[in-house]
Design a protein around this motif. Structure first.
Motif, PDB file in Angstrom:
ATOM      1  N   VAL A 121     -59.984 -40.629 -34.618  1.00  0.00           N
ATOM      2  CA  VAL A 121     -60.049 -42.079 -34.450  1.00  0.00           C
ATOM      3  C   VAL A 121     -60.230 -42.401 -32.957  1.00  0.00           C
ATOM      4  CG1 VAL A 121     -58.809 -44.263 -34.778  1.00  0.00           C
ATOM      5  CG2 VAL A 121     -58.552 -42.403 -36.443  1.00  0.00           C
ATOM      6  N   PRO A 122     -61.239 -43.231 -32.594  1.00  0.00           N
ATOM      7  CA  PRO A 122     -61.447 -43.544 -31.175  1.00  0.00           C
ATOM      8  C   PRO A 122     -60.341 -44.448 -30.624  1.00  0.00           C
ATOM      9  CG  PRO A 122     -63.010 -44.765 -32.513  1.00  0.00           C
ATOM     10  CD  PRO A 122     -62.255 -43.860 -33.454  1.00  0.00           C
ATOM     11  N   LEU A 123     -60.114 -44.320 -29.332  1.00  0.00           N
ATOM     12  CA  LEU A 123     -59.115 -45.129 -28.638  1.00  0.00           C
ATOM     13  C   LEU A 123     -59.431 -46.618 -28.786  1.00  0.00           C
ATOM     14  CD1 LEU A 123     -56.623 -44.886 -26.780  1.00  0.00           C
ATOM     15  CD2 LEU A 123     -58.177 -44.732 -24.842  1.00  0.00           C
ATOM     16  N   GLY A 124     -60.710 -46.966 -28.710  1.00  0.00           N
ATOM     17  CA  GLY A 124     -61.118 -48.345 -28.992  1.00  0.00           C
ATOM     18  C   GLY A 124     -61.457 -49.187 -27.776  1.00  0.00           C
ATOM     19  N   ARG A 125     -60.863 -48.927 -26.639  1.00  0.00           N
ATOM     20  CA  ARG A 125     -61.211 -49.691 -25.443  1.00  0.00           C
ATOM     21  C   ARG A 125     -61.001 -48.808 -24.215  1.00  0.00           C
ATOM     22  NH1 ARG A 125     -56.635 -51.800 -22.711  1.00  0.00           N
ATOM     23  NH2 ARG A 125     -54.743 -51.576 -23.907  1.00  0.00           N
ATOM     24  N   ASP A 126     -61.755 -49.131 -23.175  1.00  0.00           N
ATOM     25  CA  ASP A 126     -61.625 -48.397 -21.922  1.00  0.00           C
ATOM     26  C   ASP A 126     -60.302 -48.741 -21.246  1.00  0.00           C
ATOM     27  OD1 ASP A 126     -64.183 -47.555 -22.453  1.00  0.00           O
ATOM     28  OD2 ASP A 126     -65.123 -48.702 -20.840  1.00  0.00           O
ATOM     29  N   LEU A 127     -59.726 -47.762 -20.583  1.00  0.00           N
ATOM     30  CA  LEU A 127     -58.529 -47.976 -19.786  1.00  0.00           C
ATOM     31  C   LEU A 127     -58.878 -47.653 -18.336  1.00  0.00           C
ATOM     32  CD1 LEU A 127     -55.899 -46.136 -22.017  1.00  0.00           C
ATOM     33  CD2 LEU A 127     -56.295 -48.591 -21.871  1.00  0.00           C
ATOM     34  N   GLU A 128     -58.503 -48.532 -17.418  1.00  0.00           N
ATOM     35  CA  GLU A 128     -58.772 -48.300 -16.008  1.00  0.00           C
ATOM     36  C   GLU A 128     -57.531 -48.637 -15.194  1.00  0.00           C
ATOM     37  OE1 GLU A 128     -62.443 -49.749 -14.347  1.00  0.00           O
ATOM     38  OE2 GLU A 128     -63.359 -49.852 -16.333  1.00  0.00           O
ATOM     39  N   PHE A 129     -57.274 -47.806 -14.188  1.00  0.00           N
ATOM     40  CA  PHE A 129     -56.190 -48.093 -13.267  1.00  0.00           C
ATOM     41  C   PHE A 129     -56.468 -47.383 -11.943  1.00  0.00           C
ATOM     42  CE2 PHE A 129     -54.924 -44.354 -15.668  1.00  0.00           C
ATOM     43  CZ  PHE A 129     -54.382 -43.496 -14.727  1.00  0.00           C
ATOM     44  N   THR A 130     -55.752 -47.801 -10.913  1.00  0.00           N
ATOM     45  CA  THR A 130     -55.866 -47.172  -9.601  1.00  0.00           C
ATOM     46  C   THR A 130     -54.479 -46.808  -9.106  1.00  0.00           C
ATOM     47  OG1 THR A 130     -55.707 -49.256  -8.388  1.00  0.00           O
ATOM     48  CG2 THR A 130     -57.921 -48.517  -8.981  1.00  0.00           C
ATOM     49  N   PHE A 131     -54.426 -45.850  -8.206  1.00  0.00           N
ATOM     50  CA  PHE A 131     -53.184 -45.522  -7.522  1.00  0.00           C
ATOM     51  C   PHE A 131     -53.533 -45.026  -6.130  1.00  0.00           C
ATOM     52  CE2 PHE A 131     -54.435 -41.575  -9.559  1.00  0.00           C
ATOM     53  CZ  PHE A 131     -54.150 -40.594  -8.616  1.00  0.00           C
ATOM     54  N   LYS A 132     -52.572 -45.145  -5.233  1.00  0.00           N
ATOM     55  CA  LYS A 132     -52.784 -44.701  -3.860  1.00  0.00           C
ATOM     56  C   LYS A 132     -51.708 -43.695  -3.496  1.00  0.00           C
ATOM     57  CE  LYS A 132     -53.718 -46.154   0.810  1.00  0.00           C
ATOM     58  NZ  LYS A 132     -54.097 -47.232   1.698  1.00  0.00           N
ATOM     59  N   THR A 133     -52.123 -42.604  -2.891  1.00  0.00           N
ATOM     60  CA  THR A 133     -51.176 -41.584  -2.467  1.00  0.00           C
ATOM     61  C   THR A 133     -50.482 -42.032  -1.180  1.00  0.00           C
ATOM     62  OG1 THR A 133     -52.934 -40.404  -1.303  1.00  0.00           O
ATOM     63  CG2 THR A 133     -52.431 -39.686  -3.553  1.00  0.00           C
ATOM     64  N   GLU A 134     -49.358 -41.419  -0.886  1.00  0.00           N
ATOM     65  CA  GLU A 134     -48.577 -41.806   0.287  1.00  0.00           C
ATOM     66  C   GLU A 134     -49.393 -41.610   1.564  1.00  0.00           C
ATOM     67  OE1 GLU A 134     -45.181 -39.242   1.020  1.00  0.00           O
ATOM     68  OE2 GLU A 134     -46.267 -37.538   0.235  1.00  0.00           O
ATOM     69  N   PRO A 135     -49.151 -42.448   2.574  1.00  0.00           N
ATOM     70  CA  PRO A 135     -49.863 -42.291   3.844  1.00  0.00           C
ATOM     71  C   PRO A 135     -49.313 -41.114   4.640  1.00  0.00           C
ATOM     72  CG  PRO A 135     -48.302 -44.076   4.023  1.00  0.00           C
ATOM     73  CD  PRO A 135     -48.263 -43.610   2.591  1.00  0.00           C
ATOM     74  N   LEU A 136     -50.077 -40.676   5.608  1.00  0.00           N
ATOM     75  CA  LEU A 136     -49.617 -39.629   6.508  1.00  0.00           C
ATOM     76  C   LEU A 136     -48.411 -40.145   7.280  1.00  0.00           C
ATOM     77  CD1 LEU A 136     -50.259 -36.771   7.629  1.00  0.00           C
ATOM     78  CD2 LEU A 136     -51.527 -37.914   9.446  1.00  0.00           C
ATOM     79  N   SER A 137     -47.349 -39.365   7.336  1.00  0.00           N
ATOM     80  CA  SER A 137     -46.164 -39.791   8.076  1.00  0.00           C
ATOM     81  C   SER A 137     -45.720 -38.676   9.024  1.00  0.00           C
ATOM     82  CB  SER A 137     -45.030 -40.184   7.126  1.00  0.00           C
ATOM     83  OG  SER A 137     -44.616 -39.067   6.366  1.00  0.00           O
ATOM     84  N   LEU A 138     -44.870 -39.049   9.963  1.00  0.00           N
ATOM     85  CA  LEU A 138     -44.476 -38.164  11.049  1.00  0.00           C
ATOM     86  C   LEU A 138     -43.002 -38.323  11.361  1.00  0.00           C
ATOM     87  CD1 LEU A 138     -45.004 -36.531  13.768  1.00  0.00           C
ATOM     88  CD2 LEU A 138     -45.626 -38.731  14.755  1.00  0.00           C
ATOM     89  N   PHE A 139     -42.342 -37.208  11.654  1.00  0.00           N
ATOM     90  CA  PHE A 139     -40.985 -37.206  12.182  1.00  0.00           C
ATOM     91  C   PHE A 139     -41.011 -36.382  13.463  1.00  0.00           C
ATOM     92  CE2 PHE A 139     -36.902 -34.972  12.641  1.00  0.00           C
ATOM     93  CZ  PHE A 139     -36.072 -36.073  12.817  1.00  0.00           C
ATOM     94  N   VAL A 140     -40.493 -36.932  14.555  1.00  0.00           N
ATOM     95  CA  VAL A 140     -40.459 -36.244  15.841  1.00  0.00           C
ATOM     96  C   VAL A 140     -39.032 -35.774  16.095  1.00  0.00           C
ATOM     97  CG1 VAL A 140     -40.843 -36.446  18.334  1.00  0.00           C
ATOM     98  CG2 VAL A 140     -42.328 -37.684  16.729  1.00  0.00           C
TER      99      VAL A 140
END
Length: 194
Positions: free
Chosen positions: A79-98
């Motif tokens: 049985v087909p899903l019936g509709r397209d699914l779309e989403f976005t996500f963003k990975t964590e930014p580059l971070s620094l500890f000194v």
């Protein structure tokens, strides 16, 4: 709730930028639904090459991904899903500890024991670090990459630092230090010698 055909799900899912991997399904008999997890493939290494600890990260740091699952994906019963699914996500930014050892009297930095360490949340390019980091007043030396390739230590090439002097370590956000990733904002850490 019918389970999706994970082979069909994999064939009809588009991830941009592209990430190789496989879908895995899990049924929950109490709630009568299924959940699906996308597991990225690890990049192949040449024979005899050891994989650095952070190299399993397939998703690029600080990157937005667009995922589209075609509505023609079928369940295990066809049985087909019936509709397209779309989403976005963003990975964590580059971070620094000194990390700066403040072992001198009154929390100061010993002039002869100065060796700051930078820790990032991704593997780094040591040549880029040398371009991205400056000291005020200037300090000559070299950066040594840590074994996990996500940290580095500065080794001064001159004698001890000047006594009772305020210094700053400035990490630019203009230079990419991890692939194409750069810090969102420049980072400045200050210290005073004893």
């Amino acid at each position: 709730d019918e389970s999706l055909d994970t082979g069909d799900l994999g064939a009809k899912t588009t991830i941009i930028p592209s990430v190789p991997g496989r879908w895995h399904g899990k049924s929950d008999s109490l709630r009568q639904h299924s959940s699906y997890v996308f597991l990225p493939d690890a990049e192949p290494l040449p024979p005899g090459t050891a994989r650095p600890p952070n190299s399993m990260r397939i998703f690029r740091i600080g990157t937005t991904y667009n995922v589209r699952i075609d509505g023609s994906v079928r369940t295990t019963l066809g049985v087909p899903l019936g509709r397209d699914l779309e989403f976005t996500f963003k990975t964590e930014p580059l971070s620094l500890f000194v990390s700066i050892s403040r072992s001198g009297l009154g929390g100061g930095v010993r002039m002869s024991a100065f060796s700051p360490r930078l820790y990032f949340n991704d593997t780094i390019n040591i040549d880029s670090i040398a371009k991205a980091v400056t000291f005020e007043p200037p300090i000559n030396g070299i950066w040594r990459l840590g074994t996990d390739r996500d940290d580095c230590t500065f080794l001064p090439s001159e004698g001890p630092l000047l006594p009772s002097t305020n210094y700053a370590i400035i990490v630019s956000n203009e230079v990419a230090v991890s692939g194409e990733a750069r810090l969102n904002v420049a980072d400045t850490s200050t210290f005073t010698t004893e």
